[in-house]
Design an enzyme around this catalytic site. Sequence first.
Site, PDB file in Angstrom:
ATOM      1  CG  HIS A 171      -1.911   0.974   1.386  1.00  0.00           C
ATOM      2  ND1 HIS A 171      -1.660   2.286   1.709  1.00  0.00           N
ATOM      3  CD2 HIS A 171      -3.259   0.894   1.226  1.00  0.00           C
ATOM      4  CE1 HIS A 171      -2.794   2.965   1.756  1.00  0.00           C
ATOM      5  NE2 HIS A 171      -3.792   2.140   1.460  1.00  0.00           N
ATOM      6  CG  ASP A 210       0.645  -2.426   6.087  1.00  0.00           C
ATOM      7  OD1 ASP A 210      -0.261  -2.435   6.944  1.00  0.00           O
ATOM      8  OD2 ASP A 210       0.536  -1.841   4.993  1.00  0.00           O
ATOM      9  CD  GLN A 266      -6.946  -4.407   4.305  1.00  0.00           C
ATOM     10  OE1 GLN A 266      -7.911  -5.089   4.664  1.00  0.00           O
ATOM     11  NE2 GLN A 266      -7.079  -3.150   3.925  1.00  0.00           N
ATOM     12  CE  LYS A 278      -7.099   0.085   6.188  1.00  0.00           C
ATOM     13  NZ  LYS A 278      -7.869   0.539   5.024  1.00  0.00           N
ATOM     14  CB  CYS A 291      -3.756   3.156  -1.617  1.00  0.00           C
ATOM     15  SG  CYS A 291      -5.041   4.371  -1.334  1.00  0.00           S
TER      16      CYS A 291
HETATM   17  C1  LIG Z   1      -2.477  -2.759   3.635  1.00  0.00           C
HETATM   18  C2  LIG Z   1      -2.728  -1.367   4.086  1.00  0.00           C
HETATM   19  N1  LIG Z   1      -1.745  -0.667   4.661  1.00  0.00           N
HETATM   20  C3  LIG Z   1      -1.934   0.592   5.100  1.00  0.00           C
HETATM   21  C4  LIG Z   1      -3.131   1.233   4.944  1.00  0.00           C
HETATM   22  C5  LIG Z   1      -3.280   2.645   5.421  1.00  0.00           C
HETATM   23  O1  LIG Z   1      -4.200   2.763   6.444  1.00  0.00           O
HETATM   24  P1  LIG Z   1      -4.730   4.197   6.922  1.00  0.00           P
HETATM   25  O2  LIG Z   1      -5.273   4.878   5.708  1.00  0.00           O
HETATM   26  O3  LIG Z   1      -5.773   3.881   7.923  1.00  0.00           O
HETATM   27  O4  LIG Z   1      -3.573   4.949   7.491  1.00  0.00           O
HETATM   28  C6  LIG Z   1      -4.187   0.539   4.342  1.00  0.00           C
HETATM   29  C7  LIG Z   1      -5.493   1.219   4.125  1.00  0.00           C
HETATM   30  O5  LIG Z   1      -6.190   0.959   3.179  1.00  0.00           O
HETATM   31  C8  LIG Z   1      -3.987  -0.786   3.902  1.00  0.00           C
HETATM   32  O6  LIG Z   1      -4.964  -1.487   3.320  1.00  0.00           O
END
Ligand SMILES: Cc1ncc(COP(=O)(O)O)c(C=O)c1O
Length: 401
Positions: free
Chosen positions: A120, A197, A200, A223, A359
């Site tokens: 992401h 990370d 998810q 999430k 993203c």
């Molecule tokens: C795999 C992953 N990492 C990081 C993020 C970033 O999360 P946030 O926008 O809540 O900071 C997301 C959000 O869609 C994500 O799916």
Amino acid sequence: MFQPSPWRSDFPAIAALQGQQQTYLDSAATAQKPQAMLDAWCHYYQHGAANVHRAQHLPGALATQAFESSREKVAHWLNAASPSQIIFTHGATSAFNLLAYGLAHTFAAGDEIVISALEHHANLLPWQQLAQRQGLKLVVLPLDADGSIDLAAAANLIGPRTRLLAVSQLSNVIGRWQPLPALLAMARAQGALSVVDGAQGVVHGRHDVQALGCDFYVFSSHKLYGPDGVGVLYGRSEALGRLRHWQFGGEMVHDADYHSASFQPAPLGFEAGTPAIAGVIGLGATLEYLGGLDHLAIEAHEAALHARLLRGLHDRDGIRLLGTPQLALASFVVDNVHNADLAHLLTEQGIAVRAGHHCAMPLLKTLGLGGAIRVSLGFYNDSDDLQRFFTALDKALELLR
Ligand SMILES: Cc1ncc(COP(=O)(O)O)c(C=O)c1O
């Protein structure tokens, strides 16, 4: 056969959305919230808001107690060794930025940061920009045909210049568990720090950060059925000790005069300014609610719904999945149909799915795609939600073809 969700009525927004003729299949972007969280959130505001860690009065003491109790619940949820290893941020994105600034001093020109091709933007751009600022090399691990990080390639690319490995646990585009134990072992063998990370991954099952053996683990509350505006950065104590302070202001200071200051260690030293107090308290209530549920039943429900989703997509002509999803979501494109047109027709029929690059623009570019549709599930979804999606999909494809 109808597959109900026994937890659906715990989420008032699902009924509200249904009243608006909306079928919510975008939980990987953000999840709906349980009543237990809404109650805790309202309770805090209705019984007296107060700032944390600074007031000696009763409302301040109660707010601080509730805030710190959430830290304990998060530590327990992740099986962290101590609540002091949990830093609250404003989201996963701010946690990655904290790391990219807080660890900047540990890199020398020519050092390598290793990420993967499916990251992401939140776990790509902070490292990319750090690499540009300091003359580091950003190494990108390729994927295999299913959409897993290729371990043979990783074994060649993670080497003596690797100082940090930052990878996703579960891809937000492909929906596959990544081979973390093997990757983390490779990083450890090179003495490199590791960042997972979990944005998810944390939503599905329970994960033990000590067993995983990563240095840092990041996720966003929103999430995981909690409030937005709150992120979590877990760090092993030794790894936290290597962070330099990066944002400065109230609450994080130990002593200050006009020309110099000293700062608190983690966690408070990395929580400058007033935190998202209600959000953190709400996350604690969410974890309490989730902790009381039957996890095996949730896992089985999610797996059955996901299998139904994949079956339905496979049964239709011209649909191409991105990788081989294992759980939670599926992203797809349709031959000779533009994803934006399809998304538009699904939206018009009240189907809330995500369309675009998710993203993860470099990944979509690598796959030769301008965008894709993603259907993602929460444990409040039921088989009728999927049925409505497929009915709308068939109608849209009939129009577009
Ligand atoms: C795999 C992953 N990492 C990081 C993020 C970033 O999360 P946030 O926008 O809540 O900071 C997301 C959000 O869609 C994500 O799916």
